[in-house]
Design a protein around this motif. Structure first.
Motif, PDB file in Angstrom:
ATOM      1  N   UNK A 182       0.802  -1.224   0.000  1.00 37.40           N
ATOM      2  CA  UNK A 182       0.000   0.000   0.000  1.00 37.40           C
ATOM      3  C   UNK A 182       0.839   1.281   0.000  1.00 37.40           C
ATOM      4  N   UNK A 183       2.148   1.141   0.132  1.00 43.81           N
ATOM      5  CA  UNK A 183       2.998   2.331   0.264  1.00 43.81           C
ATOM      6  C   UNK A 183       3.625   2.691  -1.088  1.00 43.81           C
ATOM      7  N   UNK A 184       3.428   3.932  -1.489  1.00 43.60           N
ATOM      8  CA  UNK A 184       4.020   4.382  -2.748  1.00 43.60           C
ATOM      9  C   UNK A 184       5.509   4.661  -2.556  1.00 43.60           C
ATOM     10  N   UNK A 185       5.831   5.396  -1.503  1.00 48.10           N
ATOM     11  CA  UNK A 185       7.245   5.633  -1.165  1.00 48.10           C
ATOM     12  C   UNK A 185       7.351   5.772   0.347  1.00 48.10           C
ATOM     13  N   UNK A 186       8.184   4.939   0.938  1.00 48.86           N
ATOM     14  CA  UNK A 186       8.303   4.988   2.392  1.00 48.86           C
ATOM     15  C   UNK A 186       9.480   4.172   2.878  1.00 48.86           C
ATOM     16  N   UNK A 187       9.507   3.960   4.164  1.00 45.55           N
ATOM     17  CA  UNK A 187      10.639   3.268   4.786  1.00 45.55           C
ATOM     18  C   UNK A 187      10.109   2.167   5.704  1.00 45.55           C
ATOM     19  N   UNK A 188      10.718   0.976   5.585  1.00 45.43           N
ATOM     20  CA  UNK A 188      10.412  -0.143   6.483  1.00 45.43           C
ATOM     21  C   UNK A 188      11.502  -0.182   7.556  1.00 45.43           C
ATOM     22  N   UNK A 189      11.103  -0.037   8.820  1.00 48.60           N
ATOM     23  CA  UNK A 189      12.054   0.065   9.938  1.00 48.60           C
ATOM     24  C   UNK A 189      12.008  -1.218  10.766  1.00 48.60           C
ATOM     25  N   UNK A 190      13.164  -1.871  10.920  1.00 58.25           N
ATOM     26  CA  UNK A 190      13.222  -3.107  11.709  1.00 58.25           C
ATOM     27  C   UNK A 190      13.256  -2.808  13.201  1.00 58.25           C
ATOM     28  N   UNK A 191      14.119  -1.871  13.569  1.00 61.47           N
ATOM     29  CA  UNK A 191      14.463  -1.730  14.991  1.00 61.47           C
ATOM     30  C   UNK A 191      14.878  -0.286  15.245  1.00 61.47           C
ATOM     31  N   UNK A 192      14.649   0.207  16.437  1.00 60.13           N
ATOM     32  CA  UNK A 192      15.101   1.552  16.770  1.00 60.13           C
ATOM     33  C   UNK A 192      16.064   1.485  17.950  1.00 60.13           C
ATOM     34  N   UNK A 193      16.766   2.589  18.181  1.00 61.21           N
ATOM     35  CA  UNK A 193      17.919   2.533  19.091  1.00 61.21           C
ATOM     36  C   UNK A 193      18.144   3.884  19.764  1.00 61.21           C
ATOM     37  N   UNK A 194      18.568   3.822  20.985  1.00 59.54           N
ATOM     38  CA  UNK A 194      19.002   4.966  21.798  1.00 59.54           C
ATOM     39  C   UNK A 194      17.960   6.075  21.815  1.00 59.54           C
ATOM     40  N   UNK A 195      16.730   5.672  22.124  1.00 59.27           N
ATOM     41  CA  UNK A 195      15.702   6.688  22.264  1.00 59.27           C
ATOM     42  C   UNK A 195      15.909   7.444  23.567  1.00 59.27           C
ATOM     43  N   UNK A 196      15.532   8.701  23.535  1.00 63.77           N
ATOM     44  CA  UNK A 196      15.551   9.506  24.753  1.00 63.77           C
ATOM     45  C   UNK A 196      14.474  10.579  24.621  1.00 63.77           C
ATOM     46  N   UNK A 197      13.835  10.873  25.720  1.00 63.23           N
ATOM     47  CA  UNK A 197      12.782  11.887  25.708  1.00 63.23           C
ATOM     48  C   UNK A 197      13.439  13.269  25.665  1.00 63.23           C
TER      49      UNK A 197
END
Lengths: 444, 514
Positions: free
Chosen positions: A347-362
């Motif tokens: 369904x996505x015309x142009x986008x990004x598939x993200x596996x994992x995220x890292x070092x989040x901080x508020x």
């Protein structure tokens, strides 16, 4: 050291019987942990640990002093109890003091499996071997960690409460990197029951994602349509959940604070597709029955179809505000939908598939503005197909906006450990729009 | 590279005899347990073994507004035995100190090494470190564990009151204390007893504008230190809380940062964390080798870059050491038994990468002969891994004050105190917030700003360094809780620096409210 319920009850009972305080609380926890790390196809570090820890909290005249020790001999426990009483006597009176809880009715949480509890390093080595073999088969380097544990927690009060909870755990995560060191992939899972961990699938998924010889594509910072895999969704959901403290909201220090005063309970703050709940009886990601301070966990939604339905609340704040005490949750379920990951990609015309995220901080807690980066498997989607690996990016994203712009959700599945304390989470893949990438990262 | 059991002894050392009384555990009993473990490992066929035995004392107290919410003391005793059997490590740790547990530990550590052998790959190879017999105790004035509970609780409540009396709506204050007492022994013949203490008083003052839906906070700028109670009482926390309360209130109505590229001057209270994340972690050899790839990450720095990589401008010299007074990673010997003197080296020299940080068994991967003393286990029951010594930016040898730095900036921002932080898994792309941002205009400090953060990439950032304060501006900061490894271990570490000026750095407004 893994104590049975009877052992823990006997030890706690002796301490409480000898207490000279107005009230006494004993908390005992411990267990056995095994861990094996591997890198570039071979073992690096490993460990087996046996641990027990006992905390005595003495309540005297509206004051609480606590001492924790790892020694369980009678002399050491007596010394710890006496010291906790000394501390309590020297403290100022707590204006919001609450006495210990009496007997509670706890829900059963199925988190213990004899097969998982019996695992040792030879089994973990066999799981690591499966990842290493898969890496060799597809020509990528493999790195990872396999761990197992059996742990217990016991809580007893002089008011008659005794609670005991135990859990077994097994966990495998694998990172794979291509030989040119230009691309990486990751997969991982955590389970309470040994038979539910699929090492074969973890090995295959991590190595497949890394086996790319194509030069990664660079994207310019900006807003993108993004598909987040379940482990990334679980981490983001945990940040939104961990900010749901009633006191911070009541005091105006939170995203969940109502302008002018009070908490935003009952308000629709998110997309109606968002539900985050806990349930000790749900086998997918069961919360333990015994919450912080001994308050029982009950099946409840914190966010129900986009509406803030509960905030967690300490016993002291609950007493002060005349509301229900609700313990903080580490194990949660984010409800999914009926779109598959493949449906979403199509369904996505142009986008990004993200596996994992890292070092989040508020970055800005009032606005739930979170920063962090993608990691270990970022892919460009063009005209409904994954077309190339894409270099990692930093995001600066308001979680309120993120969870208000859900386009589609897939089926909920158990994920690897959620952020902030090793809880068990279950989350779906999620398709969202206007996810804000603020800068490029060369990190692989 | 082939390890043996023949002891190599040198003369006993005593770094600080006056502090020897601070060893509380029964020395004879610990020695007997260490002998039992090492002898059992040798008889079990281990080519090398080491053991850490001891106790960690912790105290944590927290106040919130007019309440003392927690006051906890914690003591953790235990041991961790590491054996090398047929080229594989085996480790067993327990929170017990008795002969039966040690015997079980020997059997289990050997069993674990055998379990790992099928996936070992290249056998673990160790260099032979000199075996020291030594005692080391951190110099300290007043033992913080001897100070009364009431004095500590009074201090925390006074801090909260001071912040609230001066503009904050809320204040939380806490005090963390830790003392480690360790016996390290290995099969090379080392026998090292050490103790050190650290303290971390801190607070957060928060002001809220409910009508505008805005809040602002200001954390204490007093760093954690390896020190006694005198450090806490001399830190001026109550006065700082008053200032912080007023500043939190002022931040609510301060001028917002306008996003853009600026010349920035970073105060040491902020720069320490940037040094930690961009230089400290990127030059850890275990990360460079990929051993942290699954969790903490790898590094953009590669082994072949040693001696060649232009990491920063010529003003940039980064020093590693374990001897800096008051620093959190200061100790006589690391957790492999390597002396502090081996952990005194330049990581970056005049902008060029010179050295990696190493633990036992890593040096041969980059053609060197021995560890440079960078191992730490966060408890006796943890497997020792490569961790940072104190890592600091050397001050400018030429005279340079903060005013001198400011005078070179036409339009810029001065950043004080550490805020939120994040960096990618190879230590390249970073974003750091702060406690206080000030406008710099025509060479002078201007108004307070709000909602800022700076973002960049490690190498371009350090190459943009063009001004550095001298020794008179140097300040030591640090953290109790640097996390790494699976399972996660937390390590204390200090980082010192002078204020530093960087050209054309991207600064964000974090709320979009510009």
């Amino acid at each position: 050291m893994f104590l049975t319920s009877d052992d823990a009850k006997t030890i706690a009972g002796k301490i409480i019987a000898r207490s000279n305080a107005d009230a006494c609380v004993v908390k005992i926890d411990g267990g056995e942990d095994y861990s094996l790390r591997f890198a570039r196809g071979g073992a690096t570090t490993n460990l087996a640990i046996s641990e027990t820890s006992l905390r005595i909290s003495s309540h005297i005249g509206g004051r609480v002093g606590s001492v924790t020790t790892t020694r369980l001999d009678e002399a050491a426990l007596d010394a710890a109890r006496v010291r906790s009483e000394e501390i309590a006597r020297m403290l100022p009176v707590d204006p919001d003091y609450v006495a210990p809880l009496g007997p509670q009715d706890y829900e059963t949480s199925a988190r213990y499996d004899d097969n998982a509890a019996a695992l040792r390093l030879d089994t973990l080595a066999a799981q690591a071997a499966r990842v290493i073999e898969e890496g060799a088969r597809v020509g990528v380097d493999t790195f990872g960690c396999a761990s197992s544990a059996r742990r217990f927690e016991a809580l007893a009060t002089s008011a008659g409460l005794f609670a005991y909870d135990r859990r077994s755990e097994i966990d495998l995560s694998a990172t794979a990197r291509n030989k040119s060191d230009r691309w990486s992939g990751w997969a991982g899972a955590h389970q309470f029951f040994a038979g539910r961990l699929d090492a074969e699938s973890i090995a295959r998924r991590a190595c497949e994602k890394a086996a790319h010889d194509a030069e990664p594509v660079d994207l310019e910072p900006g807003d993108y349509t993004v598909i987040l895999e379940p482990v990334a969704v679980a981490e983001l959901a945990f940040w939104a959940l961990s900010a749901m403290d009633a006191r911070a909201a009541d005091e105006g220090r939170s995203f969940y604070a109502r302008p002018g005063g009070g908490a935003l309970i009952g308000e629709t703050l998110f997309d109606e597709k968002l539900t985050i709940r806990i349930d000790p009886a749900d086998p997918l990601a069961p919360e333990g029955g015994v919450g912080y301070e001994g308050v029982p966990h009950r099946a409840r939604a914190f966010i129900d179809r986009g509406v803030v339905s509960s905030l967690y609340r300490s016993r002291a704040w609950a007493q002060k505000t005349g509301a229900e005490a609700i313990p903080f949750a580490r194990n949660f379920i984010m409800e999914g939908g009926d779109a598959t990951l493949d449906d979403m990609v199509r369904s996505v015309k142009r986008g990004v598939l993200v596996t994992r995220i890292w070092y989040e901080n508020m970055v800005e807690p009032k606005g739930l503005l979170l920063t962090g980066l993608t990691r270990d498997g970022n892919f460009l989607i063009e005209n409904g197909r994954v077309t190339a690996p894409v270099r990692n990016m930093r995001f600066n994203q308001r979680l309120g906006d993120l969870f208000a712009n859900i386009v589609a959700l897939g089926p909920t599945e158990r994920t690897w450990r959620a952020a902030g304390g090793g809880g068990a989470a279950a989350a779906p893949p999620m398709l969202v729009e206007k996810f804000h990438f603020s800068s490029k990262s060369s990190g692989v | 590279m082939a390890p043996t059991f023949a002891p190599l002894r040198d003369a006993p050392e005593r770094a600080d005899a006056t502090n020897a009384s601070r060893f509380a555990l029964d020395r004879t009993a610990l020695d007997r347990l260490a002998d039992l473990a090492l002898d059992g490992a040798r008889r079990g066929g281990a080519a090398y073994a080491d053991i850490r035995l001891g106790e960690t004392l912790r105290e944590y107290a927290q106040a919130k507004d007019d309440r003392l919410e927690h006051f906890d003391e914690r003591s953790t005793r235990g041991f961790g035995l590491r054996v090398l059997l047929d080229g594989s490590w085996g480790f067993y740790g327990a929170r017990r100190l008795d002969e039966a547990s040690i015997r079980e530990g020997v059997a289990r550590a050997l069993e674990n090494a055998r379990a790992v052998r099928p996936i070992q790959g290249a056998p673990i190879a160790l260099e032979r470190l000199p075996a020291h017999e030594a005692e080391w105790a951190m110099p300290m004035g007043v033992d913080p564990f001897s100070v009364s509970t009431s004095e500590k609780s009074d201090l925390l409540l006074a801090i909260c009151a001071s912040a609230r009396d001066n503009g904050a709506d809320f204040c939380s204050a806490s005090l963390s204390l830790a003392r480690e007492e360790r016996l390290f022994a290995n099969s090379f013949g080392a026998r090292i007893r050490q103790t050190r203490t650290r303290v971390h008083p801190t607070f957060t003052a928060t002001a809220v504008d409910r009508a505008a839906g805005r809040m602002a906070s200001r954390d204490s700028l007093v760093p954690a230190r390896g020190a006694g109670w005198e450090y806490v009482t001399d830190a001026g926390l109550v006065a700082e809380a008053a200032e912080a309360g007023a500043q939190a209130r002022a931040k609510l109505t301060a001028k917002p940062v306008v996003s853009g590229d600026y010349d920035i001057i970073i105060d040491p209270t902020n720069l320490w964390l940037t040094i930690h994340e961009t230089v400290g972690h990127s030059t850890e050899l275990d990360r460079v080798l990929g051993w942290e790839a699954n969790f903490a990450g790898t590094s953009f720095v590669k082994p072949h870059m040693r001696g060649d990589l232009r990491f920063g401008s010529e003003l940039m010299t980064i020093v590693a050491d374990r001897s800096q007074p008051g620093a959190l990673s200061t100790i006589g010997f690391d957790d492999d038994g390597a002396p502090a003197s081996s952990a005194e080296f330049n990581i970056i020299e005049k902008g060029v990468l010179k050295n990696f940080q190493m633990a036992l068994g890593q040096a041969h991967y980059i053609g060197l002969s021995a560890s440079n003393g960078c191992a730490y286990a966060d408890s006796p029951t943890a497997f020792p891994i490569q961790r940072m010594p104190n890592i600091s930016l050397a001050p400018n040898p030429e005279k340079c004050t903060l005013d001198d730095l400011l005078s070179g900036v036409e339009k810029g921002i001065y950043v004080v105190g550490a805020g939120s932080w994040s960096i990618d898994q190879q230590r390249d792309n970073f974003q750091f917030g702060g406690q206080l941002f000030y406008e710099i205009k025509d060479g002078r400090l201007g108004e307070l700003l709000r909602d800022g953060a700076y973002q960049g990439r490690t190498i371009p950032f350090w190459n943009a360094l063009d001004g550095l304060g001298d020794a008179s501006t140097y300040h030591l900061d640090g953290t109790f809780t640097c996390g790494k490894a699976e399972p996660v271990q937390v390590a204390p570490v200090s980082h010192g620096s002078p204020p530093a000026r960087f050209r054309n750095v991207r600064v964000l407004n974090t709320t979009g409210d510009e």
